[in-house]
Scaffold this motif. Structure first.
Motif, PDB file in Angstrom:
ATOM      1  N   LEU A  28       0.832  -1.204   0.000  1.00  0.00           N
ATOM      2  CA  LEU A  28       0.000   0.000   0.000  1.00  0.00           C
ATOM      3  C   LEU A  28       0.867   1.254   0.000  1.00  0.00           C
ATOM      4  N   ASN A  29       1.943   1.219   0.755  1.00  0.00           N
ATOM      5  CA  ASN A  29       2.847   2.360   0.806  1.00  0.00           C
ATOM      6  C   ASN A  29       3.486   2.612  -0.559  1.00  0.00           C
ATOM      7  N   LEU A  30       3.861   1.545  -1.258  1.00  0.00           N
ATOM      8  CA  LEU A  30       4.448   1.695  -2.587  1.00  0.00           C
ATOM      9  C   LEU A  30       3.434   2.209  -3.600  1.00  0.00           C
ATOM     10  N   LEU A  31       2.179   1.832  -3.427  1.00  0.00           N
ATOM     11  CA  LEU A  31       1.129   2.285  -4.344  1.00  0.00           C
ATOM     12  C   LEU A  31       0.711   3.729  -4.078  1.00  0.00           C
ATOM     13  N   ARG A  32       1.178   4.268  -2.987  1.00  0.00           N
ATOM     14  CA  ARG A  32       0.831   5.654  -2.634  1.00  0.00           C
ATOM     15  C   ARG A  32       1.287   6.627  -3.721  1.00  0.00           C
ATOM     16  N   GLY A  34       1.547   5.895  -6.913  1.00  0.00           N
ATOM     17  CA  GLY A  34       0.943   5.588  -8.211  1.00  0.00           C
ATOM     18  C   GLY A  34       0.902   4.098  -8.464  1.00  0.00           C
ATOM     19  N   GLU A  35       0.269   3.736  -9.572  1.00  0.00           N
ATOM     20  CA  GLU A  35       0.099   2.319  -9.876  1.00  0.00           C
ATOM     21  C   GLU A  35       1.432   1.659 -10.187  1.00  0.00           C
ATOM     22  N   ARG A  36       1.453   0.355  -9.946  1.00  0.00           N
ATOM     23  CA  ARG A  36       2.660  -0.441 -10.204  1.00  0.00           C
ATOM     24  C   ARG A  36       2.242  -1.833 -10.644  1.00  0.00           C
ATOM     25  N   SER A  37       3.150  -2.475 -11.356  1.00  0.00           N
ATOM     26  CA  SER A  37       2.900  -3.852 -11.778  1.00  0.00           C
ATOM     27  C   SER A  37       3.267  -4.801 -10.655  1.00  0.00           C
ATOM     28  N   VAL A  38       2.788  -6.024 -10.782  1.00  0.00           N
ATOM     29  CA  VAL A  38       3.117  -7.052  -9.785  1.00  0.00           C
ATOM     30  C   VAL A  38       4.627  -7.243  -9.721  1.00  0.00           C
ATOM     31  N   GLY A  39       5.261  -7.293 -10.893  1.00  0.00           N
ATOM     32  CA  GLY A  39       6.720  -7.470 -10.941  1.00  0.00           C
ATOM     33  C   GLY A  39       7.467  -6.352 -10.242  1.00  0.00           C
ATOM     34  N   GLU A  40       7.039  -5.112 -10.459  1.00  0.00           N
ATOM     35  CA  GLU A  40       7.674  -3.971  -9.785  1.00  0.00           C
ATOM     36  C   GLU A  40       7.523  -4.086  -8.276  1.00  0.00           C
ATOM     37  N   LEU A  41       6.307  -4.395  -7.840  1.00  0.00           N
ATOM     38  CA  LEU A  41       6.051  -4.517  -6.400  1.00  0.00           C
ATOM     39  C   LEU A  41       6.882  -5.635  -5.799  1.00  0.00           C
ATOM     40  N   ALA A  42       6.970  -6.755  -6.501  1.00  0.00           N
ATOM     41  CA  ALA A  42       7.756  -7.889  -5.998  1.00  0.00           C
ATOM     42  C   ALA A  42       9.220  -7.494  -5.845  1.00  0.00           C
ATOM     43  N   SER A  69      -5.451  -5.073 -16.349  1.00  0.00           N
ATOM     44  CA  SER A  69      -4.576  -5.892 -17.188  1.00  0.00           C
ATOM     45  C   SER A  69      -4.090  -5.086 -18.377  1.00  0.00           C
ATOM     46  N   ARG A  70      -2.796  -5.211 -18.631  1.00  0.00           N
ATOM     47  CA  ARG A  70      -2.179  -4.605 -19.814  1.00  0.00           C
ATOM     48  C   ARG A  70      -1.235  -5.639 -20.398  1.00  0.00           C
ATOM     49  N   GLY A  71      -1.679  -6.240 -21.488  1.00  0.00           N
ATOM     50  CA  GLY A  71      -0.881  -7.313 -22.079  1.00  0.00           C
ATOM     51  C   GLY A  71      -0.822  -8.482 -21.121  1.00  0.00           C
ATOM     52  N   THR A  72       0.390  -8.882 -20.768  1.00  0.00           N
ATOM     53  CA  THR A  72       0.550 -10.014 -19.855  1.00  0.00           C
ATOM     54  C   THR A  72       0.767  -9.568 -18.409  1.00  0.00           C
ATOM     55  N   SER A  73       0.739  -8.259 -18.176  1.00  0.00           N
ATOM     56  CA  SER A  73       1.002  -7.742 -16.828  1.00  0.00           C
ATOM     57  C   SER A  73      -0.266  -7.202 -16.181  1.00  0.00           C
ATOM     58  N   GLY A  74      -0.293  -7.312 -14.871  1.00  0.00           N
ATOM     59  CA  GLY A  74      -1.367  -6.719 -14.090  1.00  0.00           C
ATOM     60  C   GLY A  74      -0.832  -5.515 -13.344  1.00  0.00           C
ATOM     61  N   TYR A  75      -1.546  -4.416 -13.416  1.00  0.00           N
ATOM     62  CA  TYR A  75      -1.168  -3.193 -12.724  1.00  0.00           C
ATOM     63  C   TYR A  75      -2.195  -2.903 -11.640  1.00  0.00           C
ATOM     64  N   TYR A  76      -1.697  -2.508 -10.485  1.00  0.00           N
ATOM     65  CA  TYR A  76      -2.566  -2.248  -9.332  1.00  0.00           C
ATOM     66  C   TYR A  76      -2.479  -0.792  -8.926  1.00  0.00           C
ATOM     67  N   ARG A  77      -3.606  -0.303  -8.439  1.00  0.00           N
ATOM     68  CA  ARG A  77      -3.665   1.058  -7.916  1.00  0.00           C
ATOM     69  C   ARG A  77      -4.640   1.080  -6.739  1.00  0.00           C
ATOM     70  N   ILE A  78      -4.518   2.108  -5.953  1.00  0.00           N
ATOM     71  CA  ILE A  78      -5.372   2.305  -4.782  1.00  0.00           C
ATOM     72  C   ILE A  78      -6.776   2.678  -5.247  1.00  0.00           C
ATOM     73  N   VAL A  79      -7.775   2.070  -4.640  1.00  0.00           N
ATOM     74  CA  VAL A  79      -9.166   2.415  -4.944  1.00  0.00           C
ATOM     75  C   VAL A  79      -9.599   3.634  -4.145  1.00  0.00           C
ATOM     76  N   ASP A  80      -9.297   3.630  -2.852  1.00  0.00           N
ATOM     77  CA  ASP A  80      -9.734   4.711  -1.975  1.00  0.00           C
ATOM     78  C   ASP A  80      -8.534   5.246  -1.202  1.00  0.00           C
ATOM     79  N   PRO A  81      -8.056   6.430  -1.547  1.00  0.00           N
ATOM     80  CA  PRO A  81      -6.881   6.975  -0.861  1.00  0.00           C
ATOM     81  C   PRO A  81      -7.112   7.290   0.616  1.00  0.00           C
ATOM     82  N   ASN A  82      -8.354   7.204   1.087  1.00  0.00           N
ATOM     83  CA  ASN A  82      -8.616   7.426   2.513  1.00  0.00           C
ATOM     84  C   ASN A  82      -7.937   6.388   3.395  1.00  0.00           C
ATOM     85  N   VAL A  83      -7.537   5.264   2.819  1.00  0.00           N
ATOM     86  CA  VAL A  83      -6.819   4.254   3.600  1.00  0.00           C
ATOM     87  C   VAL A  83      -5.532   4.854   4.166  1.00  0.00           C
ATOM     88  N   TYR A  84      -4.933   5.812   3.452  1.00  0.00           N
ATOM     89  CA  TYR A  84      -3.715   6.434   3.946  1.00  0.00           C
ATOM     90  C   TYR A  84      -3.996   7.337   5.144  1.00  0.00           C
TER      91      TYR A  84
END
Length: 123
Positions: A28-32, A34-42, A69-84
């Motif tokens: 969650l801190n890394l997504l703060r 902006g969005e990132r791929s699973v590989g980047e997060l790993a 989904s973008r091609g073969t990668s999944g990108y994640y982003r925060i839905v509700d920034p109130n979590v921060y």
């Protein structure tokens, strides 16, 4: 939470369970920023993509992140920034508790007699 039925309290508990694991908080801190791929997060977390994907699935299930989904990668982003705001509130509370404990210990440190100095050995 007052007056919530047990089913609603279970949902609240599941939400907090999503925030109770250090790796998920790190994600969650890394997504703060902006969005990132699973590989980047790993890579940034130092875990396998499979491990990160498992945590992301749980965060998605609780509605904290969403996947695109973008091609073969999944990108994640925060839905509700109130979590921060919630996390910042908890972090502030923990910091205040630590300050109170430290100031309580400081009182004893000022009143305790100094420990005798060790004498140097001659050889």
């Amino acid at each position: 939470m007052e007056g919530l039925p047990p089913e609603a309290l279970e949902q609240v508990a599941a939400y907090f369970q999503a925030l109770s694991e250090p790796t998920r908080l790190q994600i969650l801190n890394l997504l703060r920023s902006g969005e990132r791929s699973v590989g980047e997060l790993a890579q940034l977390c130092g875990y396998t993509s499979a491990n990160i994907s498992r945590h992301l699935a749980f965060l998605t299930q609780q509605g904290l992140v969403e996947r695109e989904s973008r091609g073969t990668s999944g990108y994640y982003r925060i839905v509700d920034p109130n979590v921060y705001a919630l996390c910042d509130l908890v972090c502030g509370n923990i910091a205040r508790q630590l300050e109170r404990r430290a100031s309580g210990r400081a009182v004893f440190a000022r009143t305790a007699p100094a420990a005798p100095k060790a004498r140097a050995r001659r050889t």
